[in-house]
Design a protein around this motif. Structure first.
Motif, PDB file in Angstrom:
ATOM      1  N   VAL A  33     105.802  45.550  10.358  1.00 51.81           N
ATOM      2  CA  VAL A  33     106.586  46.755  10.619  1.00 51.81           C
ATOM      3  C   VAL A  33     107.703  46.409  11.607  1.00 51.81           C
ATOM      4  O   VAL A  33     107.431  45.871  12.678  1.00 51.81           O
ATOM      5  CB  VAL A  33     105.695  47.892  11.166  1.00 51.81           C
ATOM      6  CG1 VAL A  33     106.521  49.086  11.583  1.00 51.81           C
ATOM      7  CG2 VAL A  33     104.668  48.293  10.120  1.00 51.81           C
ATOM      8  N   ARG A  38     108.385  50.959  14.691  1.00 55.62           N
ATOM      9  CA  ARG A  38     107.056  50.526  15.109  1.00 55.62           C
ATOM     10  C   ARG A  38     106.306  51.566  15.934  1.00 55.62           C
ATOM     11  O   ARG A  38     105.107  51.775  15.735  1.00 55.62           O
ATOM     12  CB  ARG A  38     107.195  49.233  15.905  1.00 55.62           C
ATOM     13  CG  ARG A  38     105.984  48.385  15.930  1.00 55.62           C
ATOM     14  CD  ARG A  38     106.229  47.131  16.713  1.00 55.62           C
ATOM     15  NE  ARG A  38     106.549  46.020  15.821  1.00 55.62           N
ATOM     16  CZ  ARG A  38     106.950  44.839  16.255  1.00 55.62           C
ATOM     17  NH1 ARG A  38     107.121  44.621  17.531  1.00 55.62           N
ATOM     18  NH2 ARG A  38     107.194  43.878  15.399  1.00 55.62           N
ATOM     19  N   PRO A 108     108.086  48.576  21.845  1.00 61.13           N
ATOM     20  CA  PRO A 108     108.165  48.255  20.412  1.00 61.13           C
ATOM     21  C   PRO A 108     108.793  46.886  20.107  1.00 61.13           C
ATOM     22  O   PRO A 108     108.587  46.345  19.031  1.00 61.13           O
ATOM     23  CB  PRO A 108     109.031  49.373  19.836  1.00 61.13           C
ATOM     24  CG  PRO A 108     109.051  50.445  20.847  1.00 61.13           C
ATOM     25  CD  PRO A 108     108.782  49.810  22.164  1.00 61.13           C
TER      26      PRO A 108
END
Length: 139
Positions: A33, A38, A108
């Motif tokens: 991802v 994310r 992230p």
């Protein structure tokens, strides 16, 4: 009415199927991802992981140990010791996935180490080995 052994075996297998599926989903989210999306994906997955995967992991261990101590025994079953090695590896990987998903939810852009990113092949190969050892009992 099936006997207790068959019920325990079924519960052990169901727990393992759910666990392996969850580990693979975690591995996909962690490794594939993109950072831009994310945070949302990881937050939803963390809740699922805490409820479903952790319960499945507990079930796999409880029912597996119940079978081992109650019906199989450890003496003279080298295949069971080898299987437990891979079971511990998958349990540790789950813990590492949980930790890295928690860190990735906060940041992230954070990338986990190679061992965690390479979760899919580790999970699949370990699962194949565990099943082969349990079914074939080669030693």
């Amino acid at each position: 009415m099936p006997d207790l052994y068959l019920c325990l075996k079924a519960l052990h297998l169901i727990s393992n199927f759910v666990l392996v599926a969850g580990l693979l989903v975690n591995a996909f989210a962690i490794g594939m991802v993109p950072p831009a999306i994310r945070t949302g994906v990881i937050e939803v997955l963390r809740k699922y992981d805490r409820i479903v995967n952790t319960t499945a992991l507990a079930g796999a261990w409880i029912f597996g140990l119940w079978l081992a101590f109650g019906y199989i025994g450890f003496a003279g079953n080298g295949w069971l010791h080898a299987k437990l090695l891979f079971v511990v590896l998958l349990s540790a990987l789950h813990g590492m996935q949980q930790g890295w998903m928690r860190r990735m939810a906060k940041d992230p852009k954070l990338d986990p180490p190679a061992f965690v990113r390479a979760g899919m092949p580790i999970i699949l190969v370990s699962t194949v080995i565990i099943v082969a050892l349990a079914v074939l009992k080669p030693f």
